[in-house]
Design an enzyme around this catalytic site. Sequence first.
Site, PDB file in Angstrom:
ATOM      1  N   CYS A  60       0.798  -1.233   0.000  1.00  0.00           N
ATOM      2  CA  CYS A  60       0.000   0.000   0.000  1.00  0.00           C
ATOM      3  C   CYS A  60       0.829   1.281   0.000  1.00  0.00           C
ATOM      4  O   CYS A  60       0.724   2.076  -0.926  1.00  0.00           O
ATOM      5  CB  CYS A  60      -0.938   0.009   1.195  1.00  0.00           C
ATOM      6  SG  CYS A  60      -2.170  -1.285   1.100  1.00  0.00           S
TER       7      CYS A  60
HETATM    8  C1  UDX Z   1      -0.718   0.384   5.544  1.00  0.00           C
HETATM    9  C2  UDX Z   1      -1.546   1.374   6.376  1.00  0.00           C
HETATM   10  O1  UDX Z   1      -1.021   1.402   7.713  1.00  0.00           O
HETATM   11  C3  UDX Z   1      -3.022   0.987   6.375  1.00  0.00           C
HETATM   12  O2  UDX Z   1      -3.780   1.939   7.096  1.00  0.00           O
HETATM   13  C4  UDX Z   1      -3.498   0.926   4.926  1.00  0.00           C
HETATM   14  O3  UDX Z   1      -4.854   0.573   4.833  1.00  0.00           O
HETATM   15  C5  UDX Z   1      -2.643  -0.060   4.131  1.00  0.00           C
HETATM   16  O4  UDX Z   1      -1.249   0.315   4.232  1.00  0.00           O
HETATM   17  P1  UDX Z   1       0.285  -2.061   5.881  1.00  0.00           P
HETATM   18  O5  UDX Z   1       0.751  -1.994   4.467  1.00  0.00           O
HETATM   19  O6  UDX Z   1      -0.357  -3.310   6.382  1.00  0.00           O
HETATM   20  O7  UDX Z   1      -0.773  -0.882   6.185  1.00  0.00           O
HETATM   21  O8  UDX Z   1       1.580  -1.813   6.781  1.00  0.00           O
HETATM   22  P2  UDX Z   1       2.032  -0.816   7.942  1.00  0.00           P
HETATM   23  O9  UDX Z   1       1.875  -1.474   9.242  1.00  0.00           O
HETATM   24  O10 UDX Z   1       1.426   0.519   7.770  1.00  0.00           O
HETATM   25  O11 UDX Z   1       3.611  -0.731   7.629  1.00  0.00           O
HETATM   26  C6  UDX Z   1       4.070  -0.271   6.353  1.00  0.00           C
HETATM   27  C7  UDX Z   1       5.578  -0.271   6.286  1.00  0.00           C
HETATM   28  O12 UDX Z   1       6.113   0.810   7.050  1.00  0.00           O
HETATM   29  C8  UDX Z   1       6.266  -1.534   6.822  1.00  0.00           C
HETATM   30  O13 UDX Z   1       7.314  -1.890   5.938  1.00  0.00           O
HETATM   31  C9  UDX Z   1       6.827  -1.108   8.160  1.00  0.00           C
HETATM   32  O14 UDX Z   1       7.980  -1.836   8.528  1.00  0.00           O
HETATM   33  C10 UDX Z   1       7.165   0.349   7.884  1.00  0.00           C
HETATM   34  N1  UDX Z   1       7.176   1.208   9.094  1.00  0.00           N
HETATM   35  C11 UDX Z   1       6.029   1.353   9.818  1.00  0.00           C
HETATM   36  C12 UDX Z   1       8.333   1.898   9.452  1.00  0.00           C
HETATM   37  O15 UDX Z   1       9.367   1.797   8.780  1.00  0.00           O
HETATM   38  N2  UDX Z   1       8.301   2.696  10.555  1.00  0.00           N
HETATM   39  C13 UDX Z   1       7.183   2.876  11.301  1.00  0.00           C
HETATM   40  O16 UDX Z   1       7.242   3.637  12.272  1.00  0.00           O
HETATM   41  C14 UDX Z   1       6.017   2.184  10.930  1.00  0.00           C
END
Ligand code: UDX
Length: 424
Positions: A260
């Site tokens: 996403c």
């Molecule tokens: C995301 C959105 O959070 C969600 O609301 C939307 O509907 C779909 O996309 P998701 O793809 O499941 O959800 O993952 P998420 O938990 O948001 O993490 C995304 C990426 O960011 C991961 O690779 C995670 O490791 C990274 N991340 C997250 C960071 O590098 N730092 C952070 O503080 C949080």
Amino acid sequence: MNISVIGAGYVGLVTAAGLAELGHDVVCIDRDQVTVSAINNKTPLIHENGLSNILSRLVPKRLIATTDYKVITDTDLILICVGTPSKPDGSINLRYIKNAAIGLGSVLSSKKGYHVVATRSTIIPNTTKEVIIPIIERYAGNKVGFAYNPEFLQEGKAVQAFFNPQRLIIGELNKRAGNVLLKAFKDIPAAIFRTDLTTAEMIKYASNAFLATKISFINEIANICQRAGVDVYDVVKGLSFDYRIGGEFLNAGIGFGGSCLPKDVAALIYASMNHFGYRPELLRTVLDINEMQPSKMIDIAESKLGSLRNKTIAVLGLAFKPNTDDIRNAPAIGIIKLLLAKGAVVRAYDPQALDNAKRVFPQRVDFCSSAAEAIADSDCVLIATEWDEFKNISLYHGKMVIDGRRALEPSKAKSICDYQGVSW
Ligand code: UDX
């Protein structure tokens, strides 16, 4: 209510299962017979906590799957939950949305009475008005109501998030259409915001763009902190007391992956530049920073080991985040490609994503069955995903470790291994 959900992928199936649990009769429509059979056999192809449990209780009582659009003649509400992947130039691919609109439009043409079509897929602002409504009305006339209801489900916690969302955004062509959607979600406790279709579409993009921006922002701050001799994780603790800033989504490291955030930011940039005539500099930089972060692990490894040719590098974590087997846009995959290009010998391990990663690297990566096996005989260990099992520091005695996710507590790790964080 009788509800049909088009698209039984991750969003569609979680939505369908959640609605069935709320007491509705739900039919999932997917063009893929294997997906359909798996749902009807209560063995879904996607893994989400709590999903199998709902299917085991409610299939076929309140939830069934089919490939046949004709079932929608018996339903009151259709939710479009098909994928909106990226094209190579970053723009959104609306192929599945258009196919769904044609499929259901042709069936709705023979249906009597009012019907609501609501989209949950992520779509560029104006898509409902300019693409979905014209296609469906061409077939079915103007007896259809339209709404847009974005989902904010995070992989791994999607079922839980379905029942406890922080907000329910109802984009509606008119109140009559929005009321049908509200009726479907009436038992969900959430703040409700009703607005027009295009604003709701934009809220979804703005949400994901903001989350991505937070991550690139903190990675930029981390890179400055590192040079200033400051630990960015202590800085975030200090920031988090200010409720305007908060402490969530500020974990510095090798950046965001998944299906996403990278796709949605790229699609918004493309639409902004090519359809709306605005060049979004901040969002472009958000992606640039995110692309740069993973390669910092390689730079650190080279600064310590010299050339990586024939060096054995252990990569721990292949999924884009812990507790999923999803490797789409996972930073680890890009890191492995760089390591291979530099002639390194790669040993990789992930608790859930090995099978998916093996399909990407059928030959040149040595996949291991445990973290300890990957680490043994390695010249350097890269931690690319913060799975709990990688937080056990006894794994790393005497090793060179580069941590891309703050999986380890630096002071403890430094007492037993040659530890370096990617930006701390
Ligand atoms: C995301 C959105 O959070 C969600 O609301 C939307 O509907 C779909 O996309 P998701 O793809 O499941 O959800 O993952 P998420 O938990 O948001 O993490 C995304 C990426 O960011 C991961 O690779 C995670 O490791 C990274 N991340 C997250 C960071 O590098 N730092 C952070 O503080 C949080």
